[in-house]
Scaffold this motif. Structure first.
Motif, PDB file in Angstrom:
ATOM      1  N   LYS A  65     -31.465   0.643 -33.124  1.00 56.96           N
ATOM      2  CA  LYS A  65     -30.033   0.833 -33.365  1.00 56.96           C
ATOM      3  C   LYS A  65     -29.806   1.530 -34.703  1.00 56.96           C
ATOM      4  CE  LYS A  65     -28.834  -3.485 -30.991  1.00 56.96           C
ATOM      5  NZ  LYS A  65     -28.165  -4.808 -31.138  1.00 56.96           N
ATOM      6  N   GLN A  99     -29.931   3.463 -29.958  1.00 58.61           N
ATOM      7  CA  GLN A  99     -28.497   3.296 -29.757  1.00 58.61           C
ATOM      8  C   GLN A  99     -27.781   3.708 -31.045  1.00 58.61           C
ATOM      9  OE1 GLN A  99     -27.360  -0.504 -27.694  1.00 58.61           O
ATOM     10  NE2 GLN A  99     -29.533  -0.968 -28.027  1.00 58.61           N
ATOM     11  N   ALA A 101     -24.219   4.089 -33.092  1.00 59.91           N
ATOM     12  CA  ALA A 101     -22.797   3.793 -33.255  1.00 59.91           C
ATOM     13  C   ALA A 101     -22.258   4.733 -34.326  1.00 59.91           C
ATOM     14  CB  ALA A 101     -22.591   2.340 -33.665  1.00 59.91           C
ATOM     15  N   GLU A 127     -23.680  -7.677 -31.552  1.00 70.56           N
ATOM     16  CA  GLU A 127     -24.665  -6.640 -31.226  1.00 70.56           C
ATOM     17  C   GLU A 127     -24.983  -5.747 -32.408  1.00 70.56           C
ATOM     18  OE1 GLU A 127     -20.682  -5.077 -29.447  1.00 70.56           O
ATOM     19  OE2 GLU A 127     -21.663  -6.999 -29.846  1.00 70.56           O
ATOM     20  N   SER A 128     -24.213  -5.826 -33.482  1.00 71.11           N
ATOM     21  CA  SER A 128     -24.477  -4.985 -34.651  1.00 71.11           C
ATOM     22  C   SER A 128     -25.324  -5.686 -35.710  1.00 71.11           C
ATOM     23  CB  SER A 128     -23.150  -4.539 -35.284  1.00 71.11           C
ATOM     24  OG  SER A 128     -22.500  -5.630 -35.916  1.00 71.11           O
ATOM     25  N   THR A 131     -28.959  -4.359 -36.670  1.00 72.59           N
ATOM     26  CA  THR A 131     -29.122  -2.925 -36.933  1.00 72.59           C
ATOM     27  C   THR A 131     -29.964  -2.711 -38.191  1.00 72.59           C
ATOM     28  OG1 THR A 131     -26.995  -2.415 -35.914  1.00 72.59           O
ATOM     29  CG2 THR A 131     -27.915  -0.766 -37.404  1.00 72.59           C
ATOM     30  N   TYR A 226     -38.446   4.856 -36.686  1.00 69.84           N
ATOM     31  CA  TYR A 226     -38.182   4.134 -35.445  1.00 69.84           C
ATOM     32  C   TYR A 226     -39.352   4.152 -34.464  1.00 69.84           C
ATOM     33  CZ  TYR A 226     -33.285   3.208 -36.523  1.00 69.84           C
ATOM     34  OH  TYR A 226     -32.125   2.738 -37.090  1.00 69.84           O
TER      35      TYR A 226
END
Length: 275
Positions: A65, A99, A101, A127-128, A131, A226
């Motif tokens: 994320k 993902q 945002a 859900e954050s 991150t 990542y």
């Protein structure tokens, strides 16, 4: 008789149930065969967070994320410049899929709306919470970011991210802006930011940066971060590899500052952030 769907003779103890719910596969063939011969299945497996190959399984403590808060860069209404499209392209190269945002932020109040404890949107949405990277794309000066409407100073930034890294999740804040880490003022801001926020690291620039060159630098780092098996332990090495492989990063004043004696909990160790 082969025990793996791909006719690889593996001990039953080293095979796993495929995402199709019926086939047994081994980790080796999942990487060497599935990704090439049935790429759609491979992508669906990775997208669903059900990898069987060791390298990806080892990365599951790093949530795929990224939160990007960005200012508008230009005034042409029909020519919007943004980093969003670059992140969306990067997302396709990372498994499980990254993902992203993304929100445009133009004021101190706008930043606080997303980040400030306890009412900021990022605190309200579970859900954050896990991150690992918060990417701030703004104009900048030492210890400060600037949007179309506001100059967001160091005290506001410190307050906006207060306590982010003290809630059981490792994270870093990426200042994709000119001069934020420049000189003694910029370094002091970074040290204060690490202490107040509890974040694992701060990354940014010490010069007036070229937009495209800095974005290439950022994309190289994020892709490697990542996809690394152990990104937090290898953070300094990942950062150094970008400076080594992309020489403009040196002249941009590309800088990493890590928190001292940082040993935050792993994501699974707390269910929700509390201060």
């Amino acid at each position: 008789m082969a025990t793996c769907y791909w006719n690889h003779d593996s001990p039953p103890s080293e095979t796993y149930l495929c995402l199709d719910g019926k086939s047994q596969v081994c980790a080796r063939c999942c990487v060497e065969k599935c990704a090439i011969e049935t790429p759609v299945w491979f992508a669906n497996c990775a997208e669903g967070g059900h990898p069987t190959w060791p390298a990806v399984r080892a990365r599951q403590n790093l949530a795929p994320k990224l939160v990007c808060l960005e200012s508008y860069w230009n005034q042409e209404l029909f020519k919007t410049i943004s980093v969003k499209g670059f992140f969306e392209s990067l997302a396709c190269l990372i498994r499980p899929r990254l993902q992203v945002a993304h929100r445009f932020v133009e004021s101190e109040r706008g930043l606080a709306y997303y980040t400030r404890y306890p009412d900021g949107l990022l605190w309200k949405l579970p859900e954050s919470w896990d991150t690992p990277t918060y990417y701030l794309a703004f104009h900048g000066e030492p210890g400060t970011v600037k949007s179309t409407l506001d100059r967001i100073g160091s005290e506001t930034l410190l307050e906006a991210f207060r306590g982010y890294g003290k809630c059981g999740y490792r994270n870093l804040v990426y200042f994709a802006a000119c001069n934020v880490l420049c000189g003694s003022e910029g370094e002091k801001f970074a040290r204060d930011f690490l202490e107040v926020s509890g974040c694992r690291a701060v990354i940014g620039y010490t010069t007036n940066v070229d937009w495209m060159q800095s974005l290439i630098t950022d994309m190289l780092f994020l892709q490697r971060f990542y996809t690394d098996v152990n990104p937090w332990s290898n953070l300094a090495a990942i950062f150094a590899s970008v400076k080594e492989d992309y020489r403009p990063a040196q002249s941009l004043g590309y800088t990493l500052l890590e928190a001292e004696n940082s040993a935050p909990s792993l994501p699974h160790e707390k269910a929700a952030p509390t201060l």
